[in-house]
Enzyme design. Structure first.
Site, mmCIF file in Angstrom:
data_model
loop_
_atom_site.group_PDB
_atom_site.id
_atom_site.type_symbol
_atom_site.label_atom_id
_atom_site.label_comp_id
_atom_site.label_asym_id
_atom_site.label_seq_id
_atom_site.Cartn_x
_atom_site.Cartn_y
_atom_site.Cartn_z
ATOM 1 N N HIS A 184 0.847 -1.195 0.000
ATOM 2 C CA HIS A 184 0.000 0.000 0.000
ATOM 3 C C HIS A 184 0.885 1.248 0.000
ATOM 4 O O HIS A 184 1.992 1.229 0.555
ATOM 5 C CB HIS A 184 -0.899 0.020 1.229
ATOM 6 N N GLU A 201 0.892 3.957 1.687
ATOM 7 C CA GLU A 201 1.315 4.451 2.997
ATOM 8 C C GLU A 201 2.494 3.649 3.545
ATOM 9 O O GLU A 201 3.454 4.218 4.073
ATOM 10 C CB GLU A 201 0.161 4.372 4.012
ATOM 11 N N CYS A 229 -6.460 2.238 5.272
ATOM 12 C CA CYS A 229 -7.143 1.035 5.752
ATOM 13 C C CYS A 229 -6.626 0.715 7.160
ATOM 14 O O CYS A 229 -5.764 1.417 7.692
ATOM 15 C CB CYS A 229 -6.861 -0.128 4.802
ATOM 16 N N CYS A 274 -2.751 0.212 7.258
ATOM 17 C CA CYS A 274 -1.984 1.447 7.093
ATOM 18 C C CYS A 274 -2.197 2.409 8.256
ATOM 19 O O CYS A 274 -1.268 3.119 8.658
ATOM 20 C CB CYS A 274 -2.341 2.096 5.767
#
Length: 165
Positions: A69, A71, A99, A102
């Site tokens: 992801h 992040e 999410c 993260c």
């Protein structure tokens, strides 16, 4: 320890000006993710002086990595740049609300704040569906600034998914 405050949901527009330049840098990352066939989400980590310490974009498809992801990629890059995992005094700027994974990474990295472009009512963990970063049971709670360049961030995702349907 941060207080886990918020500068609004969707945020106070006057506060957003400070975060527009880093959000535009995150949008560059998001567009690069899209060009690579990934969901267009981008992130940057900036220090108090506004210097970008780490940048990331979704790489789940490109690297076959479920943790790829934006992040996580940006936090890893910033930690490498700093030479330590504690990112105190730093801000995570991301085009879509993080999410749970993260949001947890933001808490564990000790960032001072999380700045969000678009909210994610289906999977967001910074106030929409869950609120991991402001859970009072945790020993670190980053501040949250939401809705920075929200329309632009949301439009990028909406266009991406409309083309996929």
């Amino acid at each position: 320890m941060s207080g886990g405050g918020t500068e609004g949901r969707p945020g106070q527009p006057g506060q957003h000006v400070r975060w527009e330049a880093p959000m535009r840098a995150a949008l560059v990352q998001a567009r690069a993710a899209e060009a690579d066939g990934d969901v267009p989400i981008g992130a940057v980590v900036v220090d108090d002086a506004g210097r970008v310490l780490g940048a990331g974009r979704n790489v789940r498809e490109a690297q076959a990595d479920p943790t790829g992801h934006a992040e996580v990629v940006a936090l890893r890059a910033a930690a490498l740049e700093r030479g330590e995992w504690r990112l105190e005094g730093c801000t995570l700027v991301v085009t879509l609300e993080p999410c749970t994974m993260c949001a947890g990474a933001a808490v564990l990295s000790r960032v001072e704040r999380v700045v969000i472009g678009a909210w994610d009512p289906k999977a967001g963990a910074v106030g929409s569906l869950w609120d991991v970063v402001r859970d009072r049971r945790l020993n670190h709670r980053p501040d949250v600034v939401g809705g920075v360049l929200e329309r632009e961030c949301a439009a990028l995702l909406e266009e991406f998914f409309s083309r996929r349907r």
